[in-house]
Design an enzyme around this catalytic site. Structure first.
Site, PDB file in Angstrom:
ATOM      1  N   HIS A   1     -95.177  -5.406   7.842  1.00 18.89           N
ATOM      2  CA  HIS A   1     -95.516  -6.001   9.140  1.00 18.89           C
ATOM      3  C   HIS A   1     -94.703  -7.284   9.302  1.00 18.89           C
ATOM      4  O   HIS A   1     -94.869  -8.216   8.503  1.00 18.89           O
ATOM      5  CB  HIS A   1     -97.014  -6.302   9.224  1.00 18.89           C
ATOM      6  CG  HIS A   1     -97.849  -5.056   9.279  1.00 18.89           C
ATOM      7  ND1 HIS A   1     -98.159  -4.324   8.163  1.00 18.89           N
ATOM      8  CD2 HIS A   1     -98.406  -4.406  10.336  1.00 18.89           C
ATOM      9  CE1 HIS A   1     -98.889  -3.272   8.532  1.00 18.89           C
ATOM     10  NE2 HIS A   1     -99.045  -3.299   9.842  1.00 18.89           N
TER      11      HIS A   1
ATOM     12  N   ASP B   1     -93.958  -3.160  11.482  1.00 17.50           N
ATOM     13  CA  ASP B   1     -94.876  -2.957  12.607  1.00 17.50           C
ATOM     14  C   ASP B   1     -95.389  -4.290  13.157  1.00 17.50           C
ATOM     15  O   ASP B   1     -95.400  -5.304  12.457  1.00 17.50           O
ATOM     16  CB  ASP B   1     -96.116  -2.185  12.135  1.00 17.50           C
ATOM     17  CG  ASP B   1     -95.836  -0.719  11.879  1.00 17.50           C
ATOM     18  OD1 ASP B   1     -94.658  -0.319  11.910  1.00 17.50           O
ATOM     19  OD2 ASP B   1     -96.802   0.018  11.626  1.00 17.50           O
TER      20      ASP B   1
END
Ligand SMILES: [Zn+2]
Length: 294
Positions: free
Chosen positions: A215, A66
């Site tokens: 991430h 993400d």
């Protein structure tokens, strides 16, 4: 004036068109064991937020990232390319506007490009008026599609997992699959790459399989990724890629006793906060992740 022979021009064209992921990584690489086609009928998956998930076999892992593209994204892509591995990237629209080349590269290297809102609202989509939240989602999709020059996958992950029933229905109605996660690396918390590796591997060993959230905006994640991919291979995990397709998405329902991991965190983060006024700038307060400082 330089003249190229027709053959040379053809050769250059073929080289340029050959995706870098097509190279042979050899038998020691992690690679991809299979691709699951995610069907056009919308669904919300991932046991940390929803009582159902992808039907994976034991020791099957789906990698998701993400908040990119960001500075560490190139290193993440390098690590994946080295192992002929594929992942799904949930892209923030405004980041795609700032660094379109990295999203384009991820798409060209065979990764799936999903969506993660335009402005990753500090107050989360849950605290926006419905129309503002939908506008932010749509603006994000358009920004990412402009960056890659193609459609994104109809995949969405809510920033901080902070969905609403109305937004879930809206996206499902558009044929989107909403991805939560089955486990995460907690990489919004600062830790050493080794600390992160040990943490995510212990969680994976406990879960046995699942959709893992990282991430690519985090340097520590980019640093630990080569070791993580090696560890998957060494411990007999198999990488599953997800991509849009036809038919039914293979889904498994959670057993009795399921409860949301994310809701208590979201509730704590949003405690005392009220909805932003209609038309407010959702990005005005910067990035923050309800499930941590992201
Ligand atoms: Zn995020």
């Amino acid at each position: 004036m330089i003249h190229f022979s027709r053959a040379a021009v053809l050769c250059v064209a073929i080289l340029a068109a050959t995706p870098t992921f097509a190279r042979d990584c050899g038998p020691d690489a992690l690679g991809v064991s299979r691709t699951i086609a995610i069907g056009p009928k919308g669904a919300a998956l991932g046991l940390q937020s929803y009582p159902r998930t992808l039907d994976l076999a034991d020791r099957e892992v789906v990698l998701t990232f993400d908040d990119g593209p960001a500075a560490p994204t190139a290193r993440v892509l390098d690590a994946l390319a080295k192992e002929c591995a594929r992942a799904t990237f949930f892209i923030i629209g405004r980041n795609a506007e700032e660094t379109p080349a990295l999203v384009k590269r991820a798409a060209a290297e065979g990764h799936t490009i999903g969506n993660h809102s335009y402005s990753h609202p500090a107050m989360t989509l849950r605290l926006l008026e419905d129309n503002d939240a939908k506008a932010d989602i749509e603006k994000g999709i358009k920004a990412v599609e402009r960056a890659i020059g193609d459609k994104t996958a109809p995949f969405f992950r809510f920033p901080g997992f902070a969905d609403t029933p109305a937004l879930v229905s809206y996206l499902e109605g558009k044929g989107y699959t909403i991805f939560g996660s089955d486990l995460w690396a907690s990489d919004w918390s600062p830790m050493s790459p080794k600390g992160e590796l040990d943490l995510v591997m212990s969680r994976l060993e406990k879960a046995g399989k699942g959709i893992v959230l990282f991430h690519d905006s985090k340097a520590q994640t980019a640093q630990m990724l080569p070791d993580f991919l090696r560890a998957l291979k060494a411990r007999g995990y198999r990488l599953v890629h997800i991509a849009p397709g036809e038919g039914e998405t293979p889904i498994v329902e959670a057993g009795p006793g399921w409860s949301s991991t994310t809701e208590p965190i979201i509730a704590k983060t949003l405690a005392g906060k009220s909805k932003l006024p209609r038309g407010a700038d959702p990005g005005a307060e910067g990035h923050r992740h309800p499930a941590g400082d992201d």
